[in-house]
Design a protein around this motif. Structure first.
Motif, short mmCIF file in Angstrom:
data_model
loop_
_atom_site.label_atom_id
_atom_site.label_comp_id
_atom_site.label_asym_id
_atom_site.label_seq_id
_atom_site.Cartn_x
_atom_site.Cartn_y
_atom_site.Cartn_z
N GLU A 12 45.41 13.11 14.81
CA GLU A 12 44.33 13.58 13.94
C GLU A 12 44.33 12.73 12.67
OE1 GLU A 12 41.86 15.96 14.04
OE2 GLU A 12 42.39 16.05 16.17
N GLU A 13 43.36 11.85 12.54
CA GLU A 13 43.31 11.02 11.34
C GLU A 13 41.88 10.56 11.12
OE1 GLU A 13 46.60 8.15 11.00
OE2 GLU A 13 45.26 6.83 9.90
N TRP A 14 41.42 10.58 9.90
CA TRP A 14 40.07 10.09 9.56
C TRP A 14 40.14 9.59 8.12
CZ3 TRP A 14 36.10 8.42 12.06
CH2 TRP A 14 34.88 8.29 11.43
N ASN A 15 40.01 8.28 7.95
CA ASN A 15 40.22 7.71 6.62
C ASN A 15 38.95 7.13 6.00
OD1 ASN A 15 42.94 8.35 6.84
ND2 ASN A 15 43.39 6.43 7.90
N GLU A 16 37.80 7.67 6.40
CA GLU A 16 36.53 7.12 5.90
C GLU A 16 36.01 7.89 4.70
OE1 GLU A 16 35.19 4.22 7.17
OE2 GLU A 16 37.17 4.26 8.08
N LEU A 17 35.22 7.22 3.88
CA LEU A 17 34.52 7.91 2.79
C LEU A 17 33.59 8.95 3.42
CD1 LEU A 17 33.36 4.83 0.64
CD2 LEU A 17 34.98 6.59 -0.09
N LEU A 19 37.88 -1.20 0.64
CA LEU A 19 37.33 -0.17 -0.25
C LEU A 19 36.41 0.81 0.48
CD1 LEU A 19 36.73 -2.46 -3.35
CD2 LEU A 19 38.34 -0.56 -3.23
N GLY A 20 36.23 0.64 1.79
CA GLY A 20 35.55 1.67 2.57
C GLY A 20 34.10 1.40 2.91
N VAL A 21 33.62 0.16 2.77
CA VAL A 21 32.21 -0.11 3.10
C VAL A 21 31.95 0.18 4.58
CG1 VAL A 21 32.41 -2.57 3.79
CG2 VAL A 21 30.37 -1.78 2.59
N HIS A 22 30.74 0.66 4.88
CA HIS A 22 30.40 1.01 6.27
C HIS A 22 29.72 -0.15 6.99
CE1 HIS A 22 29.45 3.79 9.50
NE2 HIS A 22 28.26 3.26 9.55
N ARG A 23 28.91 -0.91 6.21
CA ARG A 23 28.11 -1.98 6.84
C ARG A 23 27.83 -3.03 5.77
NH1 ARG A 23 22.11 -0.39 8.95
NH2 ARG A 23 22.04 0.49 6.87
N ALA A 80 41.35 -6.66 7.93
CA ALA A 80 41.35 -5.85 6.70
C ALA A 80 41.26 -4.36 7.04
CB ALA A 80 40.18 -6.25 5.80
N ALA A 81 40.50 -4.03 8.08
CA ALA A 81 40.35 -2.62 8.48
C ALA A 81 41.67 -2.09 9.04
CB ALA A 81 39.23 -2.48 9.51
N LEU A 134 32.63 -5.07 -5.66
CA LEU A 134 33.93 -4.40 -5.60
C LEU A 134 34.03 -3.34 -6.70
CD1 LEU A 134 36.10 -7.52 -4.76
CD2 LEU A 134 34.83 -6.00 -3.24
N TYR A 135 33.40 -3.63 -7.83
CA TYR A 135 33.32 -2.62 -8.90
C TYR A 135 32.53 -1.40 -8.39
CZ TYR A 135 31.85 -0.36 -13.22
OH TYR A 135 31.60 0.58 -14.19
N MET A 136 31.38 -1.69 -7.76
CA MET A 136 30.54 -0.57 -7.28
C MET A 136 31.28 0.25 -6.23
SD MET A 136 26.71 -2.21 -7.09
CE MET A 136 25.77 -0.69 -7.29
N LEU A 137 31.93 -0.41 -5.29
CA LEU A 137 32.65 0.32 -4.24
C LEU A 137 33.83 1.11 -4.83
CD1 LEU A 137 32.46 -2.38 -1.46
CD2 LEU A 137 31.55 -0.05 -1.27
N SER A 138 34.45 0.58 -5.86
CA SER A 138 35.56 1.30 -6.50
C SER A 138 35.05 2.55 -7.21
CB SER A 138 36.28 0.41 -7.51
OG SER A 138 36.71 -0.77 -6.90
N VAL A 139 33.91 2.41 -7.89
CA VAL A 139 33.32 3.58 -8.57
C VAL A 139 32.95 4.65 -7.53
CG1 VAL A 139 31.28 4.36 -9.87
CG2 VAL A 139 32.50 2.28 -10.58
N ILE A 140 32.35 4.20 -6.43
CA ILE A 140 31.94 5.14 -5.37
C ILE A 140 33.19 5.86 -4.82
CG2 ILE A 140 30.97 5.30 -3.02
CD1 ILE A 140 29.17 2.82 -3.90
N GLY A 141 34.24 5.09 -4.54
CA GLY A 141 35.48 5.68 -4.03
C GLY A 141 36.06 6.69 -4.99
N TYR A 142 36.01 6.36 -6.28
CA TYR A 142 36.54 7.28 -7.29
C TYR A 142 35.74 8.60 -7.27
CZ TYR A 142 37.57 9.46 -11.72
OH TYR A 142 37.93 10.39 -12.66
N HIS A 143 34.39 8.46 -7.28
CA HIS A 143 33.56 9.67 -7.30
C HIS A 143 33.74 10.53 -6.05
CE1 HIS A 143 30.97 9.79 -10.85
NE2 HIS A 143 31.19 8.49 -10.89
#
Ligand code: SAM
Length: 243
Positions: free
Chosen positions: A65-70, A96-100, A132-133, A230-239
Motif C-alpha cells: 500500500e503506497e501512493w506518493n503523488e500530489l 517535485l511531483g509533476v504529472h505531465r 528521477a521517478a 521548480l519554484y512553482m512546483l515547490s510552492v504547490i507541494g508546500y500548499h
C-alpha cells in the motif's frame, strides 16, 4: 531498496526492461532471491524477489500500500530553454511531483525544435524522467508530450491555468498564484506555463489569456527560466502537503 517502473506483469511474475536488467546485474550486482520494489503503470507497488537475473524475471511476493503523488495533477508547459536546462527541469520537476510535461516552442526560444527533432530526443528524456521517478519514490511516471506551439495548447489547459509572467511581477501583481492555491481542491488539476530565457511576448500572454490562462507573478525577483518551474512546483507541494 531499488525501485523499478515496470511495463510487463504476467500473473505473479514481472519482467524487467533491458536497461533495468543491466542495472540489477551490473550496477546493483543482485542475485537470485534479492528483493526489489516495482511499480506498475497503474501506480500499484509490489515487493518482488529476483527469480532470474539474466532474463529479469521477478516473483511478486506481495502488493504494498503506497501512493506518493500530489493530490492534484500538475501539468508543466515549459518553453524550450538553451543547452541541457530542459533535462535539468525534467529531472527536478519529476522529483517535485509533476504529472505531465509539455514542451513549448514560443517566439523567443533560442532553440528551434520541430516535432521530428524533439521525437529524436524523447527516448533520452523519458529515461531521465524514469530514473528521477524511481529515485524520488513516485507512484506514476510523468508523461512527456510532444512539442507544442501556443496555438495548440488548449488540450493541455486544465481546471486552473497560470502563466508566469515577469511583467506582472514588475507591476506588483502578486495575488493570482496564491488565489489559485487557495481555491484548488483535491483531484482537480492545474497547468503552469513558464517561458524560456527570453520570456514571452505580450501578445503571446494575451493569446493565452483568451484561452482562460491567468497571468501570475512569482515575486519581486526575476528567476532564471529553469528556476521558475521548480519554484512553482515547490510552492504547490508546500500548499498541498505541508500546510
Ligand atoms: N526576459 C525576461 C526579462 O528579462 O525580464 C526574463 C524571463 S525569465 C528569465 C524566464 C521565465 O521565468 C519567464 O518567462 C517567466 O515565465 C518566469 N519568471 C521568472 N521570474 C518571474 C517572476 N518574478 N514572475 C513571473 N514569472 C517569472
Amino acid at each position: 531498496m531499488q525501485r523499478y517502473f515496470i511495463q510487463e506483469k504476467k500473473e505473479n511474475n514481472i519482467y524487467l526492461q533491458p536497461e533495468d536488467i543491466h542495472h540489477i546485474k551490473k550496477v546493483m550486482r543482485n542475485k537470485v532471491g534479492d528483493s526489489v520494489h516495482c511499480i506498475d503503470p497503474f501506480g500499484k507497488h509490489y515487493l518482488c524477489s529476483i527469480q532470474d537475473v539474466e532474463t529479469g524475471c521477478l516473483k511478486i511476493d506481495k502488493e504494498i500500500e503506497e501512493w506518493n503523488e500530489l493530490d492534484i495533477e500538475v501539468t508543466l508547459i515549459y518553453a524550450m530553454p538553451k543547452g541541457d536546462k530542459f533535462e535539468f527541469v525534467l529531472q527536478k520537476a519529476t522529483e517535485l511531483g509533476v504529472h505531465r510535461i509539455v514542451p513549448l516552442q514560443s517566439r523567443r526560444c533560442v532553440v528551434k525544435l520541430d516535432k521530428q527533432k524533439f521525437e529524436k530526443k524523447l527516448e533520452r528524456y523519458q529515461k531521465i524522467v524514469k530514473e528521477a521517478a524511481e529515485q524520488s519514490y513516485r507512484s506514476i511516471l510523468p508523461k512527456i508530450e510532444s512539442i507544442q506551439t501556443i496555438a495548440s495548447l488548449s488540450p493541455y489547459l486544465t481546471n486552473y491555468a497560470l502563466v508566469a509572467y515577469e511583467e506582472s511581477a514588475k507591476v506588483g501583481e502578486h495575488h493570482n498564484f496564491k488565489k489559485v492555491m487557495q481555491e484548488i481542491k483535491t483531484k482537480q488539476s492545474l497547468t503552469i506555463i513558464v517561458g524560456s530565457e527570453g520570456g514571452f511576448d505580450e501578445d503571446e500572454i494575451e493569446a493565452l489569456e483568451k484561452m482562460g490562462v491567468l497571468r501570475c507573478s512569482l515575486g519581486k525577483r526575476i528567476l532564471r527560466s529553469e528556476t521558475a518551474p521548480l519554484y512553482m512546483l515547490s510552492v504547490i507541494g508546500y500548499h498541498r502537503e505541508m500546510e
